[in-house]
Design a protein around this motif. Structure first.
Motif, PDB file in Angstrom:
ATOM      1  N   ARG A  95     -65.610  55.402  14.475  1.00  0.00           N
ATOM      2  CA  ARG A  95     -66.709  55.374  13.478  1.00  0.00           C
ATOM      3  C   ARG A  95     -65.945  55.039  12.160  1.00  0.00           C
ATOM      4  O   ARG A  95     -65.363  55.777  11.603  1.00  0.00           O
ATOM      5  N   THR A  96     -66.574  54.081  11.211  1.00  0.00           N
ATOM      6  CA  THR A  96     -65.668  53.697   9.983  1.00  0.00           C
ATOM      7  C   THR A  96     -66.692  53.801   9.017  1.00  0.00           C
ATOM      8  O   THR A  96     -66.065  53.604   7.764  1.00  0.00           O
ATOM      9  N   GLU A  97     -68.062  53.861   9.066  1.00  0.00           N
ATOM     10  CA  GLU A  97     -68.966  54.045   8.027  1.00  0.00           C
ATOM     11  C   GLU A  97     -69.906  55.041   8.179  1.00  0.00           C
ATOM     12  O   GLU A  97     -70.100  55.565   9.213  1.00  0.00           O
ATOM     13  N   PHE A  98     -70.110  55.744   7.030  1.00  0.00           N
ATOM     14  CA  PHE A  98     -70.955  56.793   6.928  1.00  0.00           C
ATOM     15  C   PHE A  98     -71.906  56.967   5.925  1.00  0.00           C
ATOM     16  O   PHE A  98     -71.461  56.584   4.768  1.00  0.00           O
ATOM     17  N   ASP A  99     -72.954  57.615   6.078  1.00  0.00           N
ATOM     18  CA  ASP A  99     -74.190  57.615   5.152  1.00  0.00           C
ATOM     19  C   ASP A  99     -73.987  58.866   4.338  1.00  0.00           C
ATOM     20  O   ASP A  99     -73.485  59.728   4.855  1.00  0.00           O
ATOM     21  N   PHE A 100     -74.530  58.732   3.159  1.00  0.00           N
ATOM     22  CA  PHE A 100     -74.359  59.811   2.025  1.00  0.00           C
ATOM     23  C   PHE A 100     -75.936  59.941   1.541  1.00  0.00           C
ATOM     24  O   PHE A 100     -76.540  58.643   1.173  1.00  0.00           O
ATOM     25  N   GLU A 101     -75.894  61.122   0.672  1.00  0.00           N
ATOM     26  CA  GLU A 101     -77.013  61.002  -0.122  1.00  0.00           C
ATOM     27  C   GLU A 101     -76.673  61.845  -1.547  1.00  0.00           C
ATOM     28  O   GLU A 101     -76.020  62.828  -1.531  1.00  0.00           O
TER      29      GLU A 101
ATOM     30  N   ARG B 119     -67.534  53.335   3.718  1.00  0.00           N
ATOM     31  CA  ARG B 119     -66.509  52.737   4.841  1.00  0.00           C
ATOM     32  C   ARG B 119     -65.406  53.627   4.550  1.00  0.00           C
ATOM     33  O   ARG B 119     -65.059  53.970   3.268  1.00  0.00           O
ATOM     34  N   MET B 120     -64.570  53.920   5.718  1.00  0.00           N
ATOM     35  CA  MET B 120     -63.187  54.317   5.434  1.00  0.00           C
ATOM     36  C   MET B 120     -62.229  53.401   4.627  1.00  0.00           C
ATOM     37  O   MET B 120     -62.494  52.301   4.843  1.00  0.00           O
ATOM     38  N   ALA B 121     -61.390  53.950   3.781  1.00  0.00           N
ATOM     39  CA  ALA B 121     -60.461  53.167   3.090  1.00  0.00           C
ATOM     40  C   ALA B 121     -59.402  52.594   3.781  1.00  0.00           C
ATOM     41  O   ALA B 121     -59.117  53.488   4.813  1.00  0.00           O
ATOM     42  N   THR B 122     -58.857  51.473   3.404  1.00  0.00           N
ATOM     43  CA  THR B 122     -57.859  50.871   4.159  1.00  0.00           C
ATOM     44  C   THR B 122     -56.440  51.232   3.028  1.00  0.00           C
ATOM     45  O   THR B 122     -56.863  51.433   2.080  1.00  0.00           O
ATOM     46  N   ALA B 123     -55.383  50.701   3.733  1.00  0.00           N
ATOM     47  CA  ALA B 123     -54.246  50.852   2.896  1.00  0.00           C
ATOM     48  C   ALA B 123     -54.217  49.985   1.715  1.00  0.00           C
ATOM     49  O   ALA B 123     -54.032  50.069   0.802  1.00  0.00           O
ATOM     50  N   ARG B 124     -55.002  48.710   1.708  1.00  0.00           N
ATOM     51  CA  ARG B 124     -55.209  47.889   0.761  1.00  0.00           C
ATOM     52  C   ARG B 124     -56.052  48.474  -0.274  1.00  0.00           C
ATOM     53  O   ARG B 124     -56.005  48.261  -1.678  1.00  0.00           O
TER      54      ARG B 124
ATOM     55  N   PHE C 144     -66.673  63.281  -0.912  1.00  0.00           N
ATOM     56  CA  PHE C 144     -67.128  62.638   0.387  1.00  0.00           C
ATOM     57  C   PHE C 144     -65.770  61.620   0.858  1.00  0.00           C
ATOM     58  O   PHE C 144     -65.573  61.519   2.038  1.00  0.00           O
ATOM     59  N   TYR C 145     -65.492  61.046  -0.069  1.00  0.00           N
ATOM     60  CA  TYR C 145     -64.323  59.935   0.049  1.00  0.00           C
ATOM     61  C   TYR C 145     -63.037  60.917   0.863  1.00  0.00           C
ATOM     62  O   TYR C 145     -62.702  60.381   1.679  1.00  0.00           O
ATOM     63  N   GLN C 146     -62.787  61.939   0.182  1.00  0.00           N
ATOM     64  CA  GLN C 146     -61.705  62.668   0.971  1.00  0.00           C
ATOM     65  C   GLN C 146     -62.012  63.049   2.129  1.00  0.00           C
ATOM     66  O   GLN C 146     -61.162  63.142   3.069  1.00  0.00           O
ATOM     67  N   GLU C 147     -63.270  63.698   2.325  1.00  0.00           N
ATOM     68  CA  GLU C 147     -63.777  63.991   3.843  1.00  0.00           C
ATOM     69  C   GLU C 147     -63.750  63.047   4.754  1.00  0.00           C
ATOM     70  O   GLU C 147     -63.041  63.279   5.899  1.00  0.00           O
ATOM     71  N   ILE C 148     -64.079  62.100   4.706  1.00  0.00           N
ATOM     72  CA  ILE C 148     -64.177  60.754   5.775  1.00  0.00           C
ATOM     73  C   ILE C 148     -62.936  60.164   5.904  1.00  0.00           C
ATOM     74  O   ILE C 148     -62.472  59.541   6.906  1.00  0.00           O
ATOM     75  N   ASN C 149     -61.926  60.083   4.672  1.00  0.00           N
ATOM     76  CA  ASN C 149     -60.628  59.584   5.047  1.00  0.00           C
ATOM     77  C   ASN C 149     -59.616  60.685   5.425  1.00  0.00           C
ATOM     78  O   ASN C 149     -58.463  60.274   5.624  1.00  0.00           O
ATOM     79  N   GLY C 150     -59.856  61.871   5.588  1.00  0.00           N
ATOM     80  CA  GLY C 150     -59.048  62.876   6.049  1.00  0.00           C
ATOM     81  C   GLY C 150     -57.906  63.230   5.030  1.00  0.00           C
ATOM     82  O   GLY C 150     -56.640  63.554   5.439  1.00  0.00           O
ATOM     83  N   VAL C 151     -58.036  63.059   3.747  1.00  0.00           N
ATOM     84  CA  VAL C 151     -57.230  63.412   2.694  1.00  0.00           C
ATOM     85  C   VAL C 151     -57.471  64.549   1.965  1.00  0.00           C
ATOM     86  O   VAL C 151     -56.809  65.132   0.946  1.00  0.00           O
ATOM     87  N   GLY C 152     -58.531  65.238   2.327  1.00  0.00           N
ATOM     88  CA  GLY C 152     -58.845  66.549   1.809  1.00  0.00           C
ATOM     89  C   GLY C 152     -57.957  67.748   2.467  1.00  0.00           C
ATOM     90  O   GLY C 152     -57.193  67.651   3.409  1.00  0.00           O
ATOM     91  N   PRO C 153     -58.088  68.808   1.947  1.00  0.00           N
ATOM     92  CA  PRO C 153     -57.432  69.894   2.441  1.00  0.00           C
ATOM     93  C   PRO C 153     -57.928  70.427   3.799  1.00  0.00           C
ATOM     94  O   PRO C 153     -58.956  70.106   4.291  1.00  0.00           O
ATOM     95  N   GLU C 154     -56.694  70.550   4.891  1.00  0.00           N
ATOM     96  CA  GLU C 154     -57.066  70.730   6.222  1.00  0.00           C
ATOM     97  C   GLU C 154     -57.353  72.237   6.207  1.00  0.00           C
ATOM     98  O   GLU C 154     -56.892  73.067   5.537  1.00  0.00           O
ATOM     99  N   HIS C 155     -58.362  72.589   7.272  1.00  0.00           N
ATOM    100  CA  HIS C 155     -58.893  73.857   7.246  1.00  0.00           C
ATOM    101  C   HIS C 155     -58.505  74.436   8.640  1.00  0.00           C
ATOM    102  O   HIS C 155     -58.243  73.759   9.746  1.00  0.00           O
ATOM    103  N   ARG C 156     -58.345  75.819   9.046  1.00  0.00           N
ATOM    104  CA  ARG C 156     -58.202  76.385  10.378  1.00  0.00           C
ATOM    105  C   ARG C 156     -59.092  77.453  10.384  1.00  0.00           C
ATOM    106  O   ARG C 156     -59.362  78.315   9.474  1.00  0.00           O
ATOM    107  N   ALA C 157     -59.312  77.745  11.574  1.00  0.00           N
ATOM    108  CA  ALA C 157     -60.317  79.020  11.868  1.00  0.00           C
ATOM    109  C   ALA C 157     -59.392  80.221  12.032  1.00  0.00           C
ATOM    110  O   ALA C 157     -58.314  80.130  12.381  1.00  0.00           O
TER     111      ALA C 157
END
Length: 131
Positions: A9-15, A34-39, A94-107
């Protein structure tokens, strides 16, 4: 041996919390990113606006990955500039969330009461709660 393929899944809806007021006065709150590319990550670095003002990087980057905002499909830096500050912050998160660049969390579980919750992973070499 059977191999299963899962579509990425590369595109995500937001509000947006407030929404963009368009030229016709209509408010655009729902969109798609959409998810960001290296470009996408590299191309703003040669943009003259970013070179003159590094804080502009986020504006340019979001303009590349937002594919739709309400009825608007021509998303450019000028559109992103018109967002309310709360909406801009929402999109940056939201950008950080969908691209996995935000802080990682653990339970984790509280040793006293057993309650379960998540905490951010410490930065490499750092300890939880330290910058």
């Amino acid at each position: 041996m059977t191999q299963t393929t899962t579509a990425l899944r590369t595109e995500f809806d937001f509000e947006l919390p407030h929404g963009l007021v368009g030229p016709d006065g209509r408010v655009h709150r729902r969109g798609r990113m959409r998810m960001a590319t290296a470009r996408d990550e590299l191309s703003p670095l040669v943009d003259q606006r970013v070179r003159e003002n590094p804080a502009y990087l986020g504006i340019v980057l979001l303009s590349l990955v937002i594919t739709r905002l309400g009825d608007l499909t021509d998303i450019h830096a000028g559109v992103v500039e018109e967002l309310f500050a709360a909406d801009l912050a929402h999109l940056q998160d939201f950008y950080q969330e969908i691209n996995g660049v935000g802080p990682e969390h653990r339970a984790v579980a509280c040793p006293s009461c057993g309650a379960h919750f998540t905490v951010p992973e410490p930065a490499p070499g750092g300890r939880l709660g330290e910058p």
